[in-house]
Design a protein around this motif. Sequence first.
Motif, PDB file in Angstrom:
ATOM      1  N   GLU A   1       0.843  -1.200   0.000  1.00  0.00           N
ATOM      2  CA  GLU A   1       0.000   0.000   0.000  1.00  0.00           C
ATOM      3  C   GLU A   1       0.872   1.241   0.000  1.00  0.00           C
ATOM      4  O   GLU A   1       0.528   2.262  -0.567  1.00  0.00           O
ATOM      5  N   LEU A   2       2.005   1.141   0.672  1.00  0.00           N
ATOM      6  CA  LEU A   2       2.840   2.323   0.870  1.00  0.00           C
ATOM      7  C   LEU A   2       3.954   2.477  -0.173  1.00  0.00           C
ATOM      8  O   LEU A   2       4.498   3.552  -0.335  1.00  0.00           O
ATOM      9  N   SER A   3       4.302   1.386  -0.820  1.00  0.00           N
ATOM     10  CA  SER A   3       5.408   1.494  -1.774  1.00  0.00           C
ATOM     11  C   SER A   3       5.193   0.579  -2.973  1.00  0.00           C
ATOM     12  O   SER A   3       4.320  -0.282  -2.960  1.00  0.00           O
ATOM     13  N   ASN A   4       6.008   0.828  -3.997  1.00  0.00           N
ATOM     14  CA  ASN A   4       5.923   0.003  -5.196  1.00  0.00           C
ATOM     15  C   ASN A   4       7.081  -0.976  -5.293  1.00  0.00           C
ATOM     16  O   ASN A   4       7.405  -1.463  -6.362  1.00  0.00           O
ATOM     17  N   CYS A   5       7.700  -1.239  -4.158  1.00  0.00           N
ATOM     18  CA  CYS A   5       8.931  -2.022  -4.236  1.00  0.00           C
ATOM     19  C   CYS A   5       8.699  -3.446  -4.714  1.00  0.00           C
ATOM     20  O   CYS A   5       9.633  -4.149  -5.065  1.00  0.00           O
ATOM     21  N   HIS A   6       7.446  -3.881  -4.752  1.00  0.00           N
ATOM     22  CA  HIS A   6       7.170  -5.241  -5.208  1.00  0.00           C
ATOM     23  C   HIS A   6       7.101  -5.314  -6.733  1.00  0.00           C
ATOM     24  O   HIS A   6       7.043  -6.398  -7.295  1.00  0.00           O
ATOM     25  N   ILE A   7       7.060  -4.165  -7.375  1.00  0.00           N
ATOM     26  CA  ILE A   7       6.928  -4.188  -8.841  1.00  0.00           C
ATOM     27  C   ILE A   7       8.306  -4.317  -9.477  1.00  0.00           C
ATOM     28  O   ILE A   7       9.217  -3.536  -9.178  1.00  0.00           O
ATOM     29  N   VAL A   8       8.437  -5.309 -10.302  1.00  0.00           N
ATOM     30  CA  VAL A   8       9.729  -5.529 -10.962  1.00  0.00           C
ATOM     31  C   VAL A   8       9.584  -5.126 -12.430  1.00  0.00           C
ATOM     32  O   VAL A   8       8.735  -5.648 -13.143  1.00  0.00           O
ATOM     33  N   TYR A   9      10.387  -4.196 -12.858  1.00  0.00           N
ATOM     34  CA  TYR A   9      10.324  -3.708 -14.235  1.00  0.00           C
ATOM     35  C   TYR A   9      11.299  -4.481 -15.117  1.00  0.00           C
ATOM     36  O   TYR A   9      12.283  -5.026 -14.620  1.00  0.00           O
ATOM     37  N   PRO A  10      10.998  -4.505 -16.416  1.00  0.00           N
ATOM     38  CA  PRO A  10      11.943  -5.178 -17.304  1.00  0.00           C
ATOM     39  C   PRO A  10      13.262  -4.412 -17.315  1.00  0.00           C
ATOM     40  O   PRO A  10      13.271  -3.193 -17.147  1.00  0.00           O
ATOM     41  N   GLY A  11      14.327  -5.128 -17.500  1.00  0.00           N
ATOM     42  CA  GLY A  11      15.639  -4.464 -17.517  1.00  0.00           C
ATOM     43  C   GLY A  11      15.818  -3.640 -18.781  1.00  0.00           C
ATOM     44  O   GLY A  11      15.029  -3.727 -19.722  1.00  0.00           O
ATOM     45  N   ILE A  12      16.867  -2.850 -18.797  1.00  0.00           N
ATOM     46  CA  ILE A  12      17.126  -2.077 -20.006  1.00  0.00           C
ATOM     47  C   ILE A  12      18.175  -2.790 -20.847  1.00  0.00           C
ATOM     48  O   ILE A  12      19.015  -3.499 -20.309  1.00  0.00           O
ATOM     49  N   ASP A  13      18.073  -2.607 -22.122  1.00  0.00           N
ATOM     50  CA  ASP A  13      19.039  -3.225 -23.021  1.00  0.00           C
ATOM     51  C   ASP A  13      20.300  -2.365 -22.977  1.00  0.00           C
ATOM     52  O   ASP A  13      20.402  -1.331 -23.640  1.00  0.00           O
TER      53      ASP A  13
END
Length: 576
Positions: free
Chosen positions: A368-380
């Motif tokens: 609820e307090l943070s987005n730390c659970h979201i994993v984004y795709p890496g960058i090329d």
Amino acid sequence: MDGHSSAPGRSRGSQSPSHSASASVGSSVHKRKLASDDHAPAFPFSYSDTRDGALTSNDDLESISARGADSDSDDESEEVVDEEEEDNDSMRVFTAARLENNASSRNSKLKSESFSKKIDNSGTLEVGKEERGGNASAALATASGAGAMTGIVVKEDTVKGIFTENLQTSGAYSAREELLKREEEAGRLKFVCFVNDGVDEHMIWLVGLKNIFARQLPNMPKEYIVRLVMDRCHKSVMVIRNNQVVGGITYRPYISQKFGEIAFCAITADEQVKGYGTRLMNHLKQHARDVDHLTHFLTYADNNAVGYFIKQGFTKEIDLDKDRWQGYIKDYDGGILMECKIDPKLPYIDLSTMIRRQRQAIDEKIRELSNCHIVYPGIDFQKKETGVPKRIIKVEDMPGLREAGWTSDQWGHSRFKILNAPVDSATYRQSLNNFMRSLIKLMHEHPDAWPFREPVDPRDVPDYYDIIKDPIDLKTMSKRLESEQYYVTFEMFVADVKRMFTNARSYNSPETIYYKCATRFKLESKLLVRFSRSESMGIRVTSIDTRLMVDLTNPFKERKEWAVRTGLVKTSHNVK
Ligand SMILES: CC(=O)SCCNC(=O)CCNC(=O)[C@H](O)C(C)(C)COP(=O)(O)OP(=O)(O)OC[C@H]1O[C@@H](n2cnc3c(N)ncnc32)[C@H](O)[C@@H]1OP(=O)(O)O
């Protein structure tokens, strides 16, 4: 009702119908007698009491033993570095073996059965119906919910192209408990509690348990073990796997005093450190609380097992009122008296579910307090040699950065700000680069820098790159610096310097010249950066830690003098 009368002086033997040698007081005499008297009955007392088909002689016991209850069988042979400089020390610490699995080293000596034990007339124990009918604890565990070790359910994220992942499923403790709980549910494992009630199956298990104790507690007289395990005042909670006993705890509940004394606790040698001991203790606690209505356990823990008992919530501080226990329990040589308070509410045999729910609740709150659970795709990120990017990637193009609250004015943000530096970013970066260049130069000139000037040559050290996955050296750092694309913050530069020392100290052992160079070089680089930073930041240091000054050895001696000359350091103060 417990009819205990405070009679600390009365011998424990008086509870036995015909106690004999065991009533002697001197511990050594007692031990010798038990150990050497071949003619002494294996039972120090005979079972004249035949209720419930109880055994009537030692032979009965041996015959049950011969039926194969022995599960512990005899054939078993038995900054630039900043303030957090020491963070890498752990790399040199190798994990020790969890357990010294040597049963013979487990040294628990019976000092004396002091026979000052008070008599608890509640001695006749009712074995709860649920134990007779099976395993109450296991039933409870089954009822208390699914034990599947599922991960935390992650809410579907609405952001396109963003992956969500479970943060964590469960810790090692919970994982082990869940696994054993599932074994229980599948019927392969059960925890039962019995006294000597004469029922064949129970007796087989009790004899099996006796054999495990005899094996695992080699300094404990065997006759004494038999006596307590078969004593009707003692209960035994046993781990039964595939109908074989693999361990257990024999304890005596003092019902009126509301505490129990753990006499013996052991798991058969090849099943130790698999979580049985913990689960066993949890079953014991639940049983003792719900059936015996106990609030505490006391035990003389074998020195080698103190660690285990601590992990089960036992402490060396005894809070239990002395009047409640003194005179009741036996003293053991080489043992430490420990206490455990039984929680009135904890679901001992389903702790893993409780922990999982707590973890889930905390995790949901964090989400609820943070987005730390979201994993984004890496960058090329295609790198040229030395890690310098081939193509400049705009910071704002990095997936997730804006979502994390980044704004373009934070570009190049650093904890370290060069004071009085130009505000426009191009000139600022120029000053930063100059500053880092001067540092690299000084480091390059350091007498201990020779192992770090060039990348390690794999022809000289063939396995270096198998072990060191993130190599770095001063030459590579210089290239990165010259690209003017790499060290966009001072922290990145510091991170490379730190890694250089960490690599050297993890690949090389402490007695090597490389390791020693790294240690000296690290210390002096740290001092150098501190000085340089102060200088570059325009901070006028009016006092400097004496230790730093003393530590400043040669190549930096001039800097020390320079620091003094320029008034950076107060001469009257610290400089010797
Ligand atoms: C009152 C008395 O009887 S004192 C004598 C106790 N009994 C013995 O010493 C006999 C030999 N030892 C054994 O039978 C077993 O090792 C027991 C009963 C001590 C422990 O049973 P296990 O099934 O091995 O315990 P379990 O696998 O649940 O381990 C629980 C934790 O205690 C630790 N542990 C187990 N035994 C010991 C020990 N002797 N010393 C220190 N830590 C231990 C484990 O590493 C584990 O730690 P973790 O949770 O951080 O991973």
